[in-house]
Design a protein around this motif. Structure first.
Motif, PDB file in Angstrom:
ATOM      1  N   VAL A  31     130.191  93.020  36.038  1.00 24.23           N
ATOM      2  CA  VAL A  31     128.821  92.711  36.464  1.00 24.23           C
ATOM      3  C   VAL A  31     128.820  91.279  36.984  1.00 24.23           C
ATOM      4  O   VAL A  31     128.649  90.327  36.217  1.00 24.23           O
ATOM      5  N   ILE A  42     118.668  89.069  34.868  1.00 22.91           N
ATOM      6  CA  ILE A  42     119.376  90.230  34.326  1.00 22.91           C
ATOM      7  C   ILE A  42     118.587  90.804  33.155  1.00 22.91           C
ATOM      8  O   ILE A  42     118.262  90.084  32.200  1.00 22.91           O
ATOM      9  N   ASP A 107     119.416  96.331  34.280  1.00 22.43           N
ATOM     10  CA  ASP A 107     120.706  96.129  34.933  1.00 22.43           C
ATOM     11  C   ASP A 107     121.840  96.603  34.035  1.00 22.43           C
ATOM     12  O   ASP A 107     122.875  97.067  34.529  1.00 22.43           O
ATOM     13  N   LYS A 133     118.637 100.595  36.755  1.00 23.21           N
ATOM     14  CA  LYS A 133     118.443 100.321  38.164  1.00 23.21           C
ATOM     15  C   LYS A 133     119.531 101.065  38.957  1.00 23.21           C
ATOM     16  O   LYS A 133     120.554 101.469  38.388  1.00 23.21           O
ATOM     17  N   GLY A 136     122.759  99.693  38.256  1.00 24.09           N
ATOM     18  CA  GLY A 136     122.924  99.307  36.856  1.00 24.09           C
ATOM     19  C   GLY A 136     124.137  99.961  36.210  1.00 24.09           C
ATOM     20  O   GLY A 136     124.709 100.926  36.729  1.00 24.09           O
TER      21      GLY A 136
END
Length: 263
Positions: A31, A42, A107, A133, A136
Motif C-alpha cells: 500500500v 487512509i 482503503d 474502496k 482497497g
C-alpha cells in the motif's frame, strides 16, 4: 487460560506490539500511500477488533481507524485504552453488515484471527468487499487448523489442556472426553467445539478466496507466529518455502498465515 486473556490491558499492548512490528510493515510493502509520514487520508477498518490493539500503529500513523466488534464490553475497553494513550479511533459495537453508511469507504480492512471463527466464510468474504474502496486491500491473518494449537486450546483453564498440542485433531468424542477429564467447564468445551466446526485450512481459504472473487496480491506462511515474540519470547520464522508449497502438509506447520487480497 493464560493470564493475558484475563488482563485485557496487557493483551491490548501485546497486540499493538505485534501489529506495529509485523502487520503494519507487511501492509506498507503493498500500500504505497501507507508511508512513514502521517496518513490522515487512509481509512482502516478492523472487523472483530476486540479491544483494538491491532489498530494502534495505524492510529499512531495518523490513519482514520474504525473498529467494529459484536461484543459491547470489548468496544468499551477499546475506547478506554485508546483514550488512555491519547489516540483517536472510532469503535462501534455492531454487526458490520448493519452499518450501511460505511460501505466503499475503506482503503484497508483488517481481518486477523477472525475468519477461523466464522461459520459462513464465503458469504462474509463476499459481503465485506462492499466496504472496500475500488483499490482497497483486505488483510487476512489466521492459523491453519492442523497446526499444534489450531484448536485454540489455549482458551482452556486447565494448564495441561491449554498447553497440550495437536489433541484438537482427535475424533470429536475422544476430544470432548479429554476436555471433560481435564475438568473444563461446559461453556469452554462448547467454545472449543464451535472452533472445531468453523476450522480453516489453507486449502479451504484458497477455495473461498476464488469463489468470493478476490485476487491474491500476496500470501506469507509463518512457522513461528509473529505474535509469539511478545507472547512466548520466540523469534518469528517464515515457513520453509518447499514445505509452504505442499498442500495439506503445510497446515501442520503454519502457525499463522498472512493474505493480502483485492477485489
Amino acid at each position: 487460560m493464560q493470564e493475558r486473556h484475563e488482563n485485557r490491558r496487557r493483551y491490548f499492548d501485546e497486540l499493538a506490539f505485534t501489529s506495529r512490528k509485523y502487520y503494519l510493515p507487511y501492509l506498507k510493502k503493498f500500500v504505497p500511500a501507507l508511508g512513514n509520514t502521517r496518513c490522515p487520508d487512509i481509512r482502516v477498518l478492523e472487523v472483530g477488533c476486540g479491544e483494538g490493539g491491532n489498530l494502534v500503529p495505524f492510529a499512531e500513523l495518523g490513519c482514520r481507524v474504525t473498529g467494529v466488534d459484536m461484543a459491547a464490553d470489548k468496544i468499551d475497553q477499546a475506547r478506554c485504552f485508546f483514550a488512555e494513550r491519547g489516540l483517536v479511533g472510532e469503535f462501534i459495537a455492531s454487526d458490520i453488515f448493519l452499518l450501511e453508511d460505511l460501505r466503499c469507504t475503506f482503503d484497508i480492512i483488517v481481518l486477523h484471527d477472525v475468519i477461523e471463527h466464522l461459520p459462513d466464510k464465503e458469504k462474509f468474504l463476499c459481503d465485506i468487499k462492499r466496504y472496500l474502496k475500488p483499490e482497497g486491500v483486505l488483510f487476512v491473518g489466521f492459523p491453519a487448523w492442523q497446526m499444534p494449537f489450531g484448536g485454540h486450546q489455549q482458551m482452556a483453564r486447565n494448564r495441561i489442556a491449554a498447553r497440550l498440542p495437536f489433541y484438537h485433531l482427535l475424533p470429536k468424542r475422544l476430544y470432548v472426553g479429554l476436555l471433560h477429564a481435564f475438568g473444563e467447564e461446559e461453556g469452554t468445551i462448547r467454545g472449543l467445539l464451535d472452533i472445531r466446526e468453523t476450522r480453516t485450512t489453507v486449502e479451504m481459504f484458497l477455495r473461498l478466496v476464488r469463489q468470493a472473487g478476490y485476487r491474491i496480491v500476496d500470501r506469507h506462511f509463518w512457522f513461528i507466529n509473529p505474535h509469539y515474540q511478545v507472547k512466548f519470547g520466540l523469534q518469528p520464522r517464515t515457513l520453509w518455502k518447499p514445505v509452504a508449497l505442499i498442500p495439506w502438509i503445510r497446515n501442520f506447520f503454519t502457525t499463522s498465515s498472512f493474505w493480502l487480497l483485492k477485489k
